[in-house]
Design a protein around this motif. Structure first.
Motif, PDB file in Angstrom:
ATOM      1  N   UNK A 116      -0.751   0.218  -7.838  1.00 32.60           N
ATOM      2  CA  UNK A 116       0.129   1.376  -7.994  1.00 32.60           C
ATOM      3  C   UNK A 116      -0.518   2.667  -7.488  1.00 32.60           C
ATOM      4  N   UNK A 117      -1.865   2.695  -7.522  1.00 33.89           N
ATOM      5  CA  UNK A 117      -2.575   3.894  -7.109  1.00 33.89           C
ATOM      6  C   UNK A 117      -2.817   4.875  -8.232  1.00 33.89           C
ATOM      7  N   UNK A 118      -2.490   4.487  -9.457  1.00 36.51           N
ATOM      8  CA  UNK A 118      -2.704   5.374 -10.592  1.00 36.51           C
ATOM      9  C   UNK A 118      -2.747   4.569 -11.887  1.00 36.51           C
ATOM     10  N   UNK A 119      -3.208   5.223 -12.945  1.00 40.78           N
ATOM     11  CA  UNK A 119      -3.185   4.622 -14.285  1.00 40.78           C
ATOM     12  C   UNK A 119      -3.015   5.762 -15.289  1.00 40.78           C
ATOM     13  N   UNK A 120      -2.890   5.396 -16.551  1.00 43.70           N
ATOM     14  CA  UNK A 120      -2.789   6.413 -17.598  1.00 43.70           C
ATOM     15  C   UNK A 120      -4.102   6.483 -18.354  1.00 43.70           C
ATOM     16  N   UNK A 174     -11.578   2.257 -12.500  1.00 47.18           N
ATOM     17  CA  UNK A 174     -10.345   2.518 -13.234  1.00 47.18           C
ATOM     18  C   UNK A 174     -10.730   2.985 -14.641  1.00 47.18           C
ATOM     19  N   UNK A 175     -10.296   4.154 -15.079  1.00 43.45           N
ATOM     20  CA  UNK A 175     -10.640   4.635 -16.426  1.00 43.45           C
ATOM     21  C   UNK A 175     -10.200   3.636 -17.495  1.00 43.45           C
ATOM     22  N   UNK A 197      -1.271  -9.776  -4.248  1.00 42.79           N
ATOM     23  CA  UNK A 197      -2.504  -9.030  -4.541  1.00 42.79           C
ATOM     24  C   UNK A 197      -2.882  -9.160  -6.011  1.00 42.79           C
ATOM     25  N   UNK A 198      -1.879  -9.127  -6.885  1.00 37.31           N
ATOM     26  CA  UNK A 198      -2.171  -9.190  -8.328  1.00 37.31           C
ATOM     27  C   UNK A 198      -2.728 -10.546  -8.726  1.00 37.31           C
ATOM     28  N   UNK A 199      -2.160 -11.643  -8.190  1.00 39.04           N
ATOM     29  CA  UNK A 199      -2.651 -12.972  -8.590  1.00 39.04           C
ATOM     30  C   UNK A 199      -4.037 -13.264  -8.010  1.00 39.04           C
ATOM     31  N   UNK A 200      -4.460 -12.466  -7.028  1.00 36.36           N
ATOM     32  CA  UNK A 200      -5.832 -12.572  -6.528  1.00 36.36           C
ATOM     33  C   UNK A 200      -6.810 -11.800  -7.408  1.00 36.36           C
ATOM     34  N   UNK A 201      -6.269 -11.104  -8.385  1.00 34.48           N
ATOM     35  CA  UNK A 201      -7.117 -10.401  -9.336  1.00 34.48           C
ATOM     36  C   UNK A 201      -7.206  -8.906  -9.153  1.00 34.48           C
ATOM     37  N   UNK A 202      -6.534  -8.372  -8.139  1.00 36.60           N
ATOM     38  CA  UNK A 202      -6.607  -6.929  -7.925  1.00 36.60           C
ATOM     39  C   UNK A 202      -5.933  -6.205  -9.092  1.00 36.60           C
ATOM     40  N   UNK A 203      -6.630  -5.245  -9.705  1.00 39.30           N
ATOM     41  CA  UNK A 203      -6.069  -4.545 -10.868  1.00 39.30           C
ATOM     42  C   UNK A 203      -4.763  -3.832 -10.534  1.00 39.30           C
ATOM     43  N   UNK A 204      -3.876  -3.814 -11.488  1.00 41.18           N
ATOM     44  CA  UNK A 204      -2.570  -3.203 -11.270  1.00 41.18           C
ATOM     45  C   UNK A 204      -2.691  -1.707 -10.971  1.00 41.18           C
ATOM     46  N   UNK A 225       6.496  -3.205 -14.809  1.00 38.35           N
ATOM     47  CA  UNK A 225       5.818  -2.019 -14.276  1.00 38.35           C
ATOM     48  C   UNK A 225       5.863  -2.014 -12.746  1.00 38.35           C
ATOM     49  N   UNK A 226       5.559  -3.156 -12.146  1.00 36.04           N
ATOM     50  CA  UNK A 226       5.571  -3.252 -10.681  1.00 36.04           C
ATOM     51  C   UNK A 226       6.985  -3.042 -10.137  1.00 36.04           C
TER      52      UNK A 226
END
Length: 280
Positions: free
Chosen positions: A74-78, A92-93, A63-70, A28-29
């Motif tokens: 990315x700035x968006x989700x589904x 995050x929904x 950033x991801x391995x520090x725990x920041x949500x994906x 995804x990244x």
């Protein structure tokens, strides 16, 4: 470095740092940074990644391995098959919140004209409903201008025009409006619970997660005032914590709600409760 090599490297880094969906997230990244589809990534795995792209990918991995949500990366989700833009000042929904949407859609009938979404955040719930019923007038509120602006941006990107976004602290700016359905996914985590969940939730806004009175303060406030803002036979529909169903049922009864119904999430925990205003 070529795509195949990068994916192997990314898999190992994320797996080592206990990211469960390490393979999916790696793709995804990479797809996001290269601006290519996931199928393209697999089909052209021998393609070289340039230095600028590698720098961006490395920053994302850190950033991801520090725990920041994906979703924040990315700035968006589904959500509900909609692309919802998010930022660190909105939650995050979650997938389980789609249960709330499903229940609202079932409650909508020919007489449903107006819906109120309290604490809309990114606007995900209202946008999901509006995408199915464009004839219903939806009012979506939140406490700050920057949150409302993000929700408006999502509506614009999705070409949804039947939502009125309003800055309001719960009911504070609604005056004497009445609605056929009131919905909310308010803060419902207790401070005690948050101590155990802090590591996985530390990047999301605490004020959108945590509530006083063992997580019940905002839910109680919404129940207490909703009766006044509902039309007769209108519904109040709330998402809540998995241990709060029984007490919320009592609070709804105490506040004159009838036809109280509870709904399970995928783990068979009570997650959503609703009650109806009926005055003869």
């Amino acid at each position: 470095m070529i795509i195949r090599q990068y994916l192997e490297y990314s898999y190992n880094i994320l797996k080592k740092n206990k990211i469960l969906a390490y393979q999916l997230e790696s793709v995804i990244i990479l797809s996001f940074v290269l601006k290519k589809s996931k199928s393209w990534i697999y089909g052209f795995s021998e393609t070289k990644i340039n230095n600028k792209q590698l720098t961006t990918l490395q920053n994302f991995l850190k950033r991801r391995i520090k725990g920041e949500p994906i979703a924040y990366l990315l700035g968006f989700c589904e959500f509900w098959s909609l692309k919802i833009y998010v930022s660190p000042y909105v939650l995050i929904p979650r997938k389980e919140t789609e249960i709330l949407v499903e229940i609202v859609l079932k409650k909508i009938n020919i007489d449903t004209k107006k819906i109120l979404d309290l604490g809309t955040g990114s606007g995900a719930i209202s946008l999901a409903i509006a995408s199915k019923f464009n004839f219903i007038n939806i009012t979506a509120t939140d406490i700050s201008k920057k949150i409302i602006n993000l929700a408006k941006y999502n509506a614009k990107k999705l070409h949804i025009n039947n939502i009125n976004f309003l800055i309001s602290n719960w009911f504070s700016n609604l005056k004497n409006n009445k609605f056929d359905i009131i919905i909310s996914n308010p803060p419902y985590i207790s401070y005690f619970e948050y101590l155990f969940l802090k590591k996985q939730l530390k990047f999301e806004p605490t004020k959108s997660l945590v509530s006083h009175n063992n997580g019940l303060a905002d839910l109680y406030k919404i129940i207490l005032h909703s009766f006044k803002y509902l039309n007769n036979y209108g519904w109040l529909i709330l998402e809540h914590g998995y241990k709060q169903g029984s007490i919320l049922k009592k609070i709804l009864k105490t506040n004159q709600f009838q036809n109280i119904m509870q709904y399970h999430d995928i783990q068979q925990h009570y997650r959503v409760i609703c009650g109806q205003k009926i005055l003869f």
